[in-house]
Design a protein around this motif. Sequence first.
Motif, mmCIF file in Angstrom:
data_model
loop_
_atom_site.group_PDB
_atom_site.id
_atom_site.type_symbol
_atom_site.label_atom_id
_atom_site.label_comp_id
_atom_site.label_asym_id
_atom_site.label_seq_id
_atom_site.Cartn_x
_atom_site.Cartn_y
_atom_site.Cartn_z
ATOM 1 N N LEU A 193 41.622 8.164 -23.442
ATOM 2 C CA LEU A 193 41.835 9.381 -24.214
ATOM 3 C C LEU A 193 43.330 9.630 -24.375
ATOM 4 N N ALA A 194 43.684 10.315 -25.455
ATOM 5 C CA ALA A 194 45.094 10.554 -25.762
ATOM 6 C C ALA A 194 45.511 11.946 -25.324
ATOM 7 N N LEU A 195 46.553 12.008 -24.501
ATOM 8 C CA LEU A 195 47.206 13.263 -24.131
ATOM 9 C C LEU A 195 48.695 13.116 -24.382
ATOM 10 N N THR A 196 49.318 14.171 -24.874
ATOM 11 C CA THR A 196 50.776 14.240 -24.900
ATOM 12 C C THR A 196 51.207 14.998 -23.657
ATOM 13 N N VAL A 197 51.916 14.327 -22.765
ATOM 14 C CA VAL A 197 52.292 14.925 -21.492
ATOM 15 C C VAL A 197 53.624 15.643 -21.637
ATOM 16 N N ARG A 198 53.659 16.919 -21.216
ATOM 17 C CA ARG A 198 54.858 17.752 -21.323
ATOM 18 C C ARG A 198 55.393 18.068 -19.929
ATOM 19 N N SER A 199 56.681 17.837 -19.712
ATOM 20 C CA SER A 199 57.288 18.080 -18.399
ATOM 21 C C SER A 199 58.133 19.351 -18.364
ATOM 22 N N ASP A 200 58.231 20.060 -19.486
ATOM 23 C CA ASP A 200 59.047 21.265 -19.527
ATOM 24 C C ASP A 200 58.208 22.497 -19.181
ATOM 25 N N ASP A 201 58.887 23.556 -18.710
ATOM 26 C CA ASP A 201 58.215 24.811 -18.390
ATOM 27 C C ASP A 201 57.950 25.555 -19.693
ATOM 28 N N LEU A 202 56.687 25.706 -20.058
ATOM 29 C CA LEU A 202 56.331 26.287 -21.343
ATOM 30 C C LEU A 202 56.098 27.791 -21.292
ATOM 31 N N VAL A 203 56.109 28.373 -20.119
ATOM 32 C CA VAL A 203 55.830 29.808 -20.017
ATOM 33 C C VAL A 203 56.859 30.593 -20.826
ATOM 34 N N GLY A 204 56.358 31.486 -21.684
ATOM 35 C CA GLY A 204 57.219 32.276 -22.547
ATOM 36 C C GLY A 204 57.414 31.676 -23.921
ATOM 37 N N ARG A 205 56.924 30.450 -24.119
ATOM 38 C CA ARG A 205 57.079 29.797 -25.421
ATOM 39 C C ARG A 205 55.769 29.805 -26.193
ATOM 40 N N ASP A 206 55.888 29.742 -27.504
ATOM 41 C CA ASP A 206 54.705 29.684 -28.365
ATOM 42 C C ASP A 206 54.964 28.633 -29.424
#
Length: 216
Positions: A124-137
């Motif tokens: 299955l395909a996932l794009t893995v994100r290592s940044d803190d996304l809290v507060g972003r949209d």
Amino acid sequence: MAAADPESFVRSQTAIEAPSLIPELRLHLATEVIPLWQATEADLEAIGLPPPYWAFAWAGGQGLARYLLDQPEVVAGRRVLDFAAGSGVAGLAAARAGAAAVEASEIDAFALAALKLNAALNGLALTVRSDDLVGRDEGWAVVLAGDVCYERPMAERVFAWLRSLAARGALVLLGDPGRTYLPKAGLERITAYGVRTSRELEDSDLRNAVVWRVLG
């Protein structure tokens, strides 16, 4: 040292198993026969390992995954974020259910390695994100958050952000088996599942994993 090669560490310290509620998926997980299951905080510190939340398929994430696999129209054709993804069980279920794109976010290098391995294991395909996304949209249509209410500071910070995403129109789903800091308001109960677990992890052999919709 483990930190030098997180992927090899994940491979060597886990077994490939299906979570109890999600036989459709296989994950690299710690089990009772693997030393990582019994490791103390001192053991983890000695090898440079943060708490290995990624090594277990927690009840809240399994509840989310089961809901998506049973109701694939929730995510089919939509862009999905699996926040604080851990093993990736919810995000992988979204991908299996036909999501157009799935992003899985984590800030722990070992969790990132586990996410990549688990995605490959299931094809299955996932794009893995290592940044803190809290507060972003970034315009996600569906946001998944499993087992994020176990510490007060994180629960309060994350829940305020999740409500802001829901307020602008995202479908925000929270999977939780009754964690201490689950908010008392701003949630609509969708369904619940009994998840078999271990007393060493959850102080119970069975947890009631509730899927909640976060209200804006």
